[in-house]
Scaffold this motif. Structure first.
Motif, PDB file in Angstrom:
ATOM      1  N   PHE A 156       3.509   5.182  -2.301  1.00 27.42           N
ATOM      2  CA  PHE A 156       4.582   4.253  -2.667  1.00 27.42           C
ATOM      3  C   PHE A 156       4.681   3.110  -1.671  1.00 27.42           C
ATOM      4  CE2 PHE A 156       5.926   8.309  -4.598  1.00 27.42           C
ATOM      5  CZ  PHE A 156       6.036   7.907  -5.923  1.00 27.42           C
ATOM      6  N   ILE A 157       4.558   3.445  -0.383  1.00 28.24           N
ATOM      7  CA  ILE A 157       4.601   2.394   0.636  1.00 28.24           C
ATOM      8  C   ILE A 157       3.426   1.438   0.447  1.00 28.24           C
ATOM      9  CG2 ILE A 157       4.322   1.947   3.111  1.00 28.24           C
ATOM     10  CD1 ILE A 157       5.927   4.471   3.644  1.00 28.24           C
ATOM     11  N   ALA A 158       2.253   1.987   0.171  1.00 29.69           N
ATOM     12  CA  ALA A 158       1.072   1.137  -0.026  1.00 29.69           C
ATOM     13  C   ALA A 158       1.242   0.215  -1.212  1.00 29.69           C
ATOM     14  CB  ALA A 158      -0.170   2.015  -0.203  1.00 29.69           C
ATOM     15  N   GLN A 159       1.829   0.712  -2.290  1.00 31.49           N
ATOM     16  CA  GLN A 159       2.055  -0.144  -3.459  1.00 31.49           C
ATOM     17  C   GLN A 159       3.048  -1.253  -3.143  1.00 31.49           C
ATOM     18  OE1 GLN A 159       2.345   1.992  -7.417  1.00 31.49           O
ATOM     19  NE2 GLN A 159       2.258   3.782  -6.074  1.00 31.49           N
ATOM     20  N   ASP A 160       4.084  -0.934  -2.385  1.00 32.33           N
ATOM     21  CA  ASP A 160       5.053  -1.960  -1.985  1.00 32.33           C
ATOM     22  C   ASP A 160       4.389  -3.014  -1.094  1.00 32.33           C
ATOM     23  OD1 ASP A 160       7.074  -0.792  -3.424  1.00 32.33           O
ATOM     24  OD2 ASP A 160       7.943   0.279  -1.711  1.00 32.33           O
ATOM     25  N   LEU A 161       3.530  -2.563  -0.179  1.00 33.08           N
ATOM     26  CA  LEU A 161       2.822  -3.511   0.685  1.00 33.08           C
ATOM     27  C   LEU A 161       1.955  -4.461  -0.137  1.00 33.08           C
ATOM     28  CD1 LEU A 161       1.699  -1.117   3.571  1.00 33.08           C
ATOM     29  CD2 LEU A 161       3.378  -2.963   3.748  1.00 33.08           C
ATOM     30  N   LEU A 162       1.255  -3.930  -1.130  1.00 32.78           N
ATOM     31  CA  LEU A 162       0.420  -4.777  -1.989  1.00 32.78           C
ATOM     32  C   LEU A 162       1.261  -5.777  -2.756  1.00 32.78           C
ATOM     33  CD1 LEU A 162      -2.094  -2.141  -3.400  1.00 32.78           C
ATOM     34  CD2 LEU A 162      -2.733  -4.235  -2.195  1.00 32.78           C
ATOM     35  N   GLY A 210       1.432 -12.177  -6.868  1.00 33.68           N
ATOM     36  CA  GLY A 210       0.985 -12.771  -8.125  1.00 33.68           C
ATOM     37  C   GLY A 210       0.577 -11.721  -9.139  1.00 33.68           C
ATOM     38  N   PRO A 211       0.263 -12.174 -10.358  1.00 32.34           N
ATOM     39  CA  PRO A 211      -0.088 -11.244 -11.438  1.00 32.34           C
ATOM     40  C   PRO A 211      -1.489 -10.662 -11.343  1.00 32.34           C
ATOM     41  CG  PRO A 211      -0.262 -13.507 -12.221  1.00 32.34           C
ATOM     42  CD  PRO A 211       0.299 -13.581 -10.828  1.00 32.34           C
ATOM     43  N   GLY A 212      -2.328 -11.185 -10.474  1.00 32.67           N
ATOM     44  CA  GLY A 212      -3.712 -10.706 -10.375  1.00 32.67           C
ATOM     45  C   GLY A 212      -4.667 -11.872 -10.303  1.00 32.67           C
ATOM     46  N   GLY A 213      -5.945 -11.586 -10.533  1.00 30.05           N
ATOM     47  CA  GLY A 213      -6.938 -12.650 -10.443  1.00 30.05           C
ATOM     48  C   GLY A 213      -7.143 -13.144  -9.030  1.00 30.05           C
ATOM     49  N   GLU A 214      -6.927 -12.265  -8.054  1.00 30.51           N
ATOM     50  CA  GLU A 214      -7.016 -12.656  -6.648  1.00 30.51           C
ATOM     51  C   GLU A 214      -8.481 -12.820  -6.228  1.00 30.51           C
ATOM     52  OE1 GLU A 214      -6.272 -14.091  -3.397  1.00 30.51           O
ATOM     53  OE2 GLU A 214      -4.450 -13.383  -4.434  1.00 30.51           O
ATOM     54  N   THR A 215      -8.778 -13.957  -5.594  1.00 36.02           N
ATOM     55  CA  THR A 215     -10.139 -14.242  -5.150  1.00 36.02           C
ATOM     56  C   THR A 215     -10.295 -14.144  -3.634  1.00 36.02           C
ATOM     57  OG1 THR A 215      -9.707 -16.624  -5.029  1.00 36.02           O
ATOM     58  CG2 THR A 215     -10.537 -15.766  -7.128  1.00 36.02           C
ATOM     59  N   SER A 216      -9.263 -13.722  -2.945  1.00 33.41           N
ATOM     60  CA  SER A 216      -9.304 -13.624  -1.485  1.00 33.41           C
ATOM     61  C   SER A 216     -10.160 -12.459  -1.034  1.00 33.41           C
ATOM     62  CB  SER A 216      -7.884 -13.461  -0.939  1.00 33.41           C
ATOM     63  OG  SER A 216      -7.904 -13.051   0.416  1.00 33.41           O
ATOM     64  N   ARG A 217     -11.028 -12.713  -0.062  1.00 31.73           N
ATOM     65  CA  ARG A 217     -11.834 -11.648   0.519  1.00 31.73           C
ATOM     66  C   ARG A 217     -10.967 -10.624   1.237  1.00 31.73           C
ATOM     67  NH1 ARG A 217     -15.832 -14.947   3.998  1.00 31.73           N
ATOM     68  NH2 ARG A 217     -15.966 -12.936   5.044  1.00 31.73           N
ATOM     69  N   ALA A 218      -9.803 -11.037   1.704  1.00 30.63           N
ATOM     70  CA  ALA A 218      -8.887 -10.084   2.328  1.00 30.63           C
ATOM     71  C   ALA A 218      -8.442  -9.039   1.317  1.00 30.63           C
ATOM     72  CB  ALA A 218      -7.678 -10.824   2.899  1.00 30.63           C
ATOM     73  N   ALA A 219      -8.209  -9.461   0.077  1.00 30.39           N
ATOM     74  CA  ALA A 219      -7.814  -8.512  -0.972  1.00 30.39           C
ATOM     75  C   ALA A 219      -8.953  -7.537  -1.261  1.00 30.39           C
ATOM     76  CB  ALA A 219      -7.411  -9.272  -2.234  1.00 30.39           C
ATOM     77  N   CYS A 257      -4.589   2.347  -4.729  1.00 30.84           N
ATOM     78  CA  CYS A 257      -6.003   1.982  -4.869  1.00 30.84           C
ATOM     79  C   CYS A 257      -6.244   1.327  -6.226  1.00 30.84           C
ATOM     80  CB  CYS A 257      -6.869   3.222  -4.698  1.00 30.84           C
ATOM     81  SG  CYS A 257      -8.639   2.902  -4.797  1.00 30.84           S
ATOM     82  N   LEU A 258      -5.689   1.922  -7.275  1.00 29.28           N
ATOM     83  CA  LEU A 258      -5.822   1.340  -8.615  1.00 29.28           C
ATOM     84  C   LEU A 258      -5.231  -0.068  -8.649  1.00 29.28           C
ATOM     85  CD1 LEU A 258      -6.322   1.506 -11.711  1.00 29.28           C
ATOM     86  CD2 LEU A 258      -4.098   2.657 -11.884  1.00 29.28           C
ATOM     87  N   LYS A 259      -4.064  -0.238  -8.069  1.00 25.87           N
ATOM     88  CA  LYS A 259      -3.399  -1.542  -8.052  1.00 25.87           C
ATOM     89  C   LYS A 259      -4.227  -2.565  -7.287  1.00 25.87           C
ATOM     90  CE  LYS A 259       1.026  -3.665  -6.692  1.00 25.87           C
ATOM     91  NZ  LYS A 259       1.477  -4.084  -8.045  1.00 25.87           N
ATOM     92  N   ALA A 260      -4.839  -2.142  -6.194  1.00 19.56           N
ATOM     93  CA  ALA A 260      -5.632  -3.069  -5.383  1.00 19.56           C
ATOM     94  C   ALA A 260      -6.852  -3.576  -6.142  1.00 19.56           C
ATOM     95  CB  ALA A 260      -6.059  -2.385  -4.086  1.00 19.56           C
ATOM     96  N   LEU A 287      -7.906  -7.764  -8.052  1.00 20.30           N
ATOM     97  CA  LEU A 287      -9.054  -8.640  -7.815  1.00 20.30           C
ATOM     98  C   LEU A 287      -9.480  -9.361  -9.080  1.00 20.30           C
ATOM     99  CD1 LEU A 287     -11.265  -6.222  -5.682  1.00 20.30           C
ATOM    100  CD2 LEU A 287      -9.652  -7.951  -4.850  1.00 20.30           C
ATOM    101  N   ASP A 288      -9.979 -10.580  -8.904  1.00 22.01           N
ATOM    102  CA  ASP A 288     -10.578 -11.313 -10.015  1.00 22.01           C
ATOM    103  C   ASP A 288     -11.919 -10.662 -10.350  1.00 22.01           C
ATOM    104  OD1 ASP A 288     -10.944 -13.621 -11.845  1.00 22.01           O
ATOM    105  OD2 ASP A 288     -12.591 -14.075 -10.481  1.00 22.01           O
TER     106      ASP A 288
END
Length: 291
Positions: free
Chosen positions: A94-100, A106-115, A136-139, A143-144
């Motif tokens: 739960f903490i990990a999901q809140d951190l994400l 944003g809704p997704g489509g993240e292109t950051s290498r950090a993500a 993990c699923l959320k992470a 990603l795009d």
């Protein structure tokens, strides 16, 4: 047929599907600070206040320094303390999901290498007692999938190898969690079959997925129909190559799967896709007629 990955080896050194050079350059040292996939994971660190700046060492190794063209940006989230917490190990799911959610709202489509680094770090705990399955699923959903397609392919192949290992006698890995099953399904349905038929076919060998495998096969023509219905008839011909690649995967499954129910479902879905492919060659009624 591609040799399966050995989870005891370096997870990025022996990919079932050879990653492009850009992917190798980006992630050559991405997991250098983590144990190999088959080795016991280190115990979680003692709770401590999250740093306000990214520390050197492990974070640098995860993020890397090279920026290959077309494979992610160097953009960092505003809350570097949250990123640092995600690159360590959050206390629970739960903490990990809140951190994400607060790191990338944003809704997704993240292109950051950090993500991508965060997704890799969370996936390392797949099927282990300390796993964070929903985070993990959320992470990975964050990603795009176009930018990070090589990473998604490699991750699906690795997860398949680990899932098979969890069924082996004496394995220290656990049966698949709901979130881990969802992750495998997400990767399967996000990747275009294309050149990845061998990797996608591996999903159908995972007994831990149960009847989910049958649902994945049956959904393929349904998803294809929805893609066709989302565009105007004159534009549907552009979708034909993707439909043909999906048909090739189904044809392969129908011919190779040992489970009779799965093989029959694949052959039935192939017929459905053939009918959809035929519609991409049919001109719109009246398109060539008089105005």
């Amino acid at each position: 047929m591609t040799d399966p990955i050995d989870p005891a080896d370096d997870p990025l050194a022996t990919a079932p599907v050879r990653a492009p050079e850009a992917f190798a350059a980006l992630l050559g040292n991405a997991l250098a600070t983590l144990p190999a996939e088959g080795a016991p994971a280190a115990p979680p660190p003692a709770p401590s206040p999250a740093p306000t700046d990214l520390p050197p060492g492990p974070v640098d190794a995860l993020l890397g320094h090279a920026a290959p063209a077309g494979l992610g940006s160097l953009e960092m989230p505003e809350r570097l303390d949250l990123l640092a917490a995600l690159l360590a190990r959050p206390e629970d799911d739960f903490i990990a999901q809140d951190l994400l959610a607060n790191c990338w709202p944003g809704p997704g489509g993240e292109t950051s290498r950090a993500a991508l680094a965060v997704a890799l770090n969370l996936a390392h705990h797949f099927a282990r007692p300390e796993r964070l399955p929903m985070a993990c699923l959320k992470a990975w959903r964050l990603l795009d999938p176009v930018t990070f397609r090589p990473a998604l392919v490699h991750r699906l192949a690795t997860l398949c190898a680990l899932a098979r290992q969890s069924d082996a006698p004496g394995s220290v890995l656990l049966p698949l969690d709901y979130g881990e099953i969802e992750l495998i399904e997400y990767l399967y349905e996000t990747l275009d079959p294309g050149d990845e038929i061998a990797v996608l076919a591996e999903v159908m060998t995972l007994a831990g997925l149960g009847d989910r495998r049958l649902a994945l096969i049956r959904r393929m023509p349904i998803r294809a129909r929805r893609r066709l219905e989302a565009v105007d008839p004159p534009e549907r011909a552009a979708l034909r190559p993707g439909l043909v690649r999906s048909r090739a995967l189904l044809d392969h499954l129908g011919a190779t799967l040992a489970d009779p129910a799965l093989a029959q479902a694949a052959r039935h879905a192939t017929g459905d896709l053939d009918r959809l492919i035929a519609t991409t060659d049919t001109p719109r009624p009246g398109a060539d007629g008089p105005a």
